[in-house]
Write a protein that holds these residues in place. Sequence first.
Motif, PDB file in Angstrom:
ATOM      1  N   VAL A 144       0.122  -0.954   0.009  1.00 57.25           N
ATOM      2  CA  VAL A 144       0.213  -0.065   0.154  1.00 57.25           C
ATOM      3  C   VAL A 144       0.699   1.104   0.117  1.00 57.25           C
ATOM      4  CG1 VAL A 144      -2.192  -1.474   1.409  1.00 57.25           C
ATOM      5  CG2 VAL A 144      -0.101  -0.151   2.732  1.00 57.25           C
ATOM      6  N   GLY A 145       0.465   1.917  -0.400  1.00 61.05           N
ATOM      7  CA  GLY A 145       1.275   3.190  -0.352  1.00 61.05           C
ATOM      8  C   GLY A 145       0.832   4.143   0.618  1.00 61.05           C
ATOM      9  N   ARG A 146       1.517   5.162   1.780  1.00 61.33           N
ATOM     10  CA  ARG A 146       1.673   6.290   2.365  1.00 61.33           C
ATOM     11  C   ARG A 146       0.477   6.413   3.110  1.00 61.33           C
ATOM     12  NH1 ARG A 146       5.249   6.855   7.247  1.00 61.33           N
ATOM     13  NH2 ARG A 146       3.709   8.042   8.520  1.00 61.33           N
ATOM     14  N   HIS A 147      -0.136   7.004   1.734  1.00 59.14           N
ATOM     15  CA  HIS A 147      -1.054   8.141   1.920  1.00 59.14           C
ATOM     16  C   HIS A 147      -2.327   6.825   2.269  1.00 59.14           C
ATOM     17  CE1 HIS A 147      -3.971  11.140   1.475  1.00 59.14           C
ATOM     18  NE2 HIS A 147      -4.854  10.889   0.087  1.00 59.14           N
ATOM     19  N   VAL A 182       4.348  -1.111   2.834  1.00 59.65           N
ATOM     20  CA  VAL A 182       4.158   0.859   3.018  1.00 59.65           C
ATOM     21  C   VAL A 182       4.536   0.934   2.544  1.00 59.65           C
ATOM     22  CG1 VAL A 182       2.755   2.747   4.172  1.00 59.65           C
ATOM     23  CG2 VAL A 182       2.164   0.221   4.632  1.00 59.65           C
ATOM     24  N   VAL A 183       4.324   1.810   1.173  1.00 61.83           N
ATOM     25  CA  VAL A 183       5.740   2.509   0.028  1.00 61.83           C
ATOM     26  C   VAL A 183       5.970   3.679   0.832  1.00 61.83           C
ATOM     27  CG1 VAL A 183       6.533   3.033  -1.765  1.00 61.83           C
ATOM     28  CG2 VAL A 183       5.578   1.053  -1.347  1.00 61.83           C
ATOM     29  N   THR A 184       6.855   4.366   1.232  1.00 56.50           N
ATOM     30  CA  THR A 184       7.332   4.923   1.908  1.00 56.50           C
ATOM     31  C   THR A 184       8.773   5.682   1.858  1.00 56.50           C
ATOM     32  OG1 THR A 184       6.829   6.818   3.883  1.00 56.50           O
ATOM     33  CG2 THR A 184       7.330   4.948   4.608  1.00 56.50           C
ATOM     34  N   HIS A 185       8.958   7.078   1.992  1.00 54.00           N
ATOM     35  CA  HIS A 185      10.177   8.108   2.003  1.00 54.00           C
ATOM     36  C   HIS A 185      10.017   7.808   3.506  1.00 54.00           C
ATOM     37  CE1 HIS A 185      11.123   8.292  -1.657  1.00 54.00           C
ATOM     38  NE2 HIS A 185       9.909   8.707  -2.045  1.00 54.00           N
ATOM     39  N   ILE A 187      10.731   6.070   6.728  1.00 55.19           N
ATOM     40  CA  ILE A 187      10.556   4.751   7.482  1.00 55.19           C
ATOM     41  C   ILE A 187      10.574   4.742   9.127  1.00 55.19           C
ATOM     42  CG2 ILE A 187      12.533   2.520   7.405  1.00 55.19           C
ATOM     43  CD1 ILE A 187      11.290   3.330   4.768  1.00 55.19           C
ATOM     44  N   ARG A 188       9.044   3.780   9.360  1.00 57.93           N
ATOM     45  CA  ARG A 188       9.573   3.576  10.837  1.00 57.93           C
ATOM     46  C   ARG A 188       9.802   2.034  11.084  1.00 57.93           C
ATOM     47  NH1 ARG A 188       3.215   4.385  12.039  1.00 57.93           N
ATOM     48  NH2 ARG A 188       3.844   2.823  14.034  1.00 57.93           N
ATOM     49  N   GLU A 189       9.489   2.059  12.448  1.00 60.12           N
ATOM     50  CA  GLU A 189       9.483   0.810  12.914  1.00 60.12           C
ATOM     51  C   GLU A 189       8.105   0.194  12.665  1.00 60.12           C
ATOM     52  OE1 GLU A 189      10.349   0.065  16.996  1.00 60.12           O
ATOM     53  OE2 GLU A 189      12.347   1.348  17.309  1.00 60.12           O
ATOM     54  N   ASP A 190       7.950  -1.238  13.127  1.00 54.84           N
ATOM     55  CA  ASP A 190       6.710  -1.785  11.935  1.00 54.84           C
ATOM     56  C   ASP A 190       5.109  -1.948  13.631  1.00 54.84           C
ATOM     57  OD1 ASP A 190       8.227  -2.987  10.412  1.00 54.84           O
ATOM     58  OD2 ASP A 190       7.442  -5.199  11.099  1.00 54.84           O
ATOM     59  N   LEU A 191       4.054  -1.816  12.065  1.00 50.87           N
ATOM     60  CA  LEU A 191       3.112  -1.750  13.220  1.00 50.87           C
ATOM     61  C   LEU A 191       2.030  -3.065  12.897  1.00 50.87           C
ATOM     62  CD1 LEU A 191       0.952   0.049  14.751  1.00 50.87           C
ATOM     63  CD2 LEU A 191       0.587   1.139  12.080  1.00 50.87           C
ATOM     64  N   LEU A 192       1.478  -3.048  14.397  1.00 49.33           N
ATOM     65  CA  LEU A 192       0.457  -4.479  14.715  1.00 49.33           C
ATOM     66  C   LEU A 192      -0.469  -3.610  14.106  1.00 49.33           C
ATOM     67  CD1 LEU A 192       0.353  -7.438  14.844  1.00 49.33           C
ATOM     68  CD2 LEU A 192       0.390  -7.457  16.921  1.00 49.33           C
ATOM     69  N   GLY A 193      -1.064  -4.244  13.305  1.00 44.74           N
ATOM     70  CA  GLY A 193      -2.204  -3.962  13.518  1.00 44.74           C
ATOM     71  C   GLY A 193      -3.498  -4.552  14.270  1.00 44.74           C
ATOM     72  N   ASP A 194      -4.454  -4.096  14.463  1.00 47.62           N
ATOM     73  CA  ASP A 194      -5.823  -4.446  16.354  1.00 47.62           C
ATOM     74  C   ASP A 194      -5.643  -5.856  15.308  1.00 47.62           C
ATOM     75  OD1 ASP A 194      -5.176  -2.538  17.171  1.00 47.62           O
ATOM     76  OD2 ASP A 194      -7.105  -1.225  16.377  1.00 47.62           O
ATOM     77  N   PHE A 213       7.178  -0.741   6.966  1.00 51.01           N
ATOM     78  CA  PHE A 213       7.335   0.156   5.854  1.00 51.01           C
ATOM     79  C   PHE A 213       8.815   0.414   4.992  1.00 51.01           C
ATOM     80  CE2 PHE A 213       4.376   1.841   9.029  1.00 51.01           C
ATOM     81  CZ  PHE A 213       4.074   2.104   8.906  1.00 51.01           C
ATOM     82  N   ASP A 214       9.066   0.912   4.037  1.00 51.97           N
ATOM     83  CA  ASP A 214      10.062   0.633   3.081  1.00 51.97           C
ATOM     84  C   ASP A 214       9.950   1.467   1.951  1.00 51.97           C
ATOM     85  OD1 ASP A 214      12.229  -0.290   2.454  1.00 51.97           O
ATOM     86  OD2 ASP A 214      12.504  -2.600   3.406  1.00 51.97           O
ATOM     87  N   GLY A 215      10.889   1.248   1.323  1.00 54.33           N
ATOM     88  CA  GLY A 215      11.325   2.205  -0.015  1.00 54.33           C
ATOM     89  C   GLY A 215      10.168   1.038  -1.031  1.00 54.33           C
ATOM     90  N   LEU A 216      10.597   1.280  -2.473  1.00 48.13           N
ATOM     91  CA  LEU A 216       9.004   0.521  -3.559  1.00 48.13           C
ATOM     92  C   LEU A 216       9.706  -0.858  -4.006  1.00 48.13           C
ATOM     93  CD1 LEU A 216       7.311   1.037  -5.866  1.00 48.13           C
ATOM     94  CD2 LEU A 216       8.554   1.736  -6.813  1.00 48.13           C
ATOM     95  N   GLU A 217      10.983  -0.945  -3.882  1.00 47.26           N
ATOM     96  CA  GLU A 217      11.455  -1.890  -3.981  1.00 47.26           C
ATOM     97  C   GLU A 217      11.830  -2.856  -3.171  1.00 47.26           C
ATOM     98  OE1 GLU A 217      15.024  -1.695  -6.650  1.00 47.26           O
ATOM     99  OE2 GLU A 217      14.404  -0.125  -8.612  1.00 47.26           O
ATOM    100  N   SER A 218      12.071  -2.712  -1.792  1.00 48.77           N
ATOM    101  CA  SER A 218      12.381  -2.923  -0.927  1.00 48.77           C
ATOM    102  C   SER A 218      10.754  -4.107  -0.232  1.00 48.77           C
ATOM    103  CB  SER A 218      13.093  -2.701  -0.487  1.00 48.77           C
ATOM    104  OG  SER A 218      13.211  -3.596   1.268  1.00 48.77           O
TER     105      SER A 218
END
Length: 192
Positions: free
Chosen positions: A64-67, A88-91, A93-100, A107-112
């Motif tokens: 998914v994109g950041r937006h 989540v493709v973004t510039h 980067i943050r720590e992983d987030l566990l969803g409910d 969170f990573d760059g596109l290719e990665s």
Amino acid sequence: MSKVVLDVSVSLDGFSAGPNVRPDEPMGDGGEGLHDWVAGTGPNGEVDAGVRRELDASVGATIVGRHTFELGLKPWGGTPWPGVPSFVVTHRIREDLLGDNGGTFAFDGLESAARRAKEAAGDKDVVVLGAEVARSLLRAGLLDEVWIHVVPRLMGEGTRLFFGERAELIPEGKPVAGAATHLRYRVSKNAD
């Protein structure tokens, strides 16, 4: 081997979201109607329900994109599919987030993100959510297929799916029609 697949509903005039996308209307004005077919209650609803079951069974990870992430987190209640990892493709980067709902957002760059999502998906597919990230994946040659659900409505304005992009798409299977017309294409990897 997993494929990177854009699964998207669009209006007949090519919009994947309505105008004025915002937190209280994440699909924009009138955009939520693009997903009415998912309920399987419209004309030939059993066709739509079958398409949805097939999609759900194929998802091993999402990109998914950041937006899209920021707008979708609350309505999804976590990752788009419960327990399924999302990248989540973004510039930023943050720590992983566990969803409910048991899924994790990384969170990573596109290719990665694409590489990691394919690894996480195993023998299932990576499903892409969001027009901007889909365009980026297409430009980078990382998008393998497009599954498009054409909804019989005209939005007039909103988010254009592949605005400004060019690619050859090769039909995969026959179209099927319920409340939406469901089409599948493979993205040609041949240079123009």
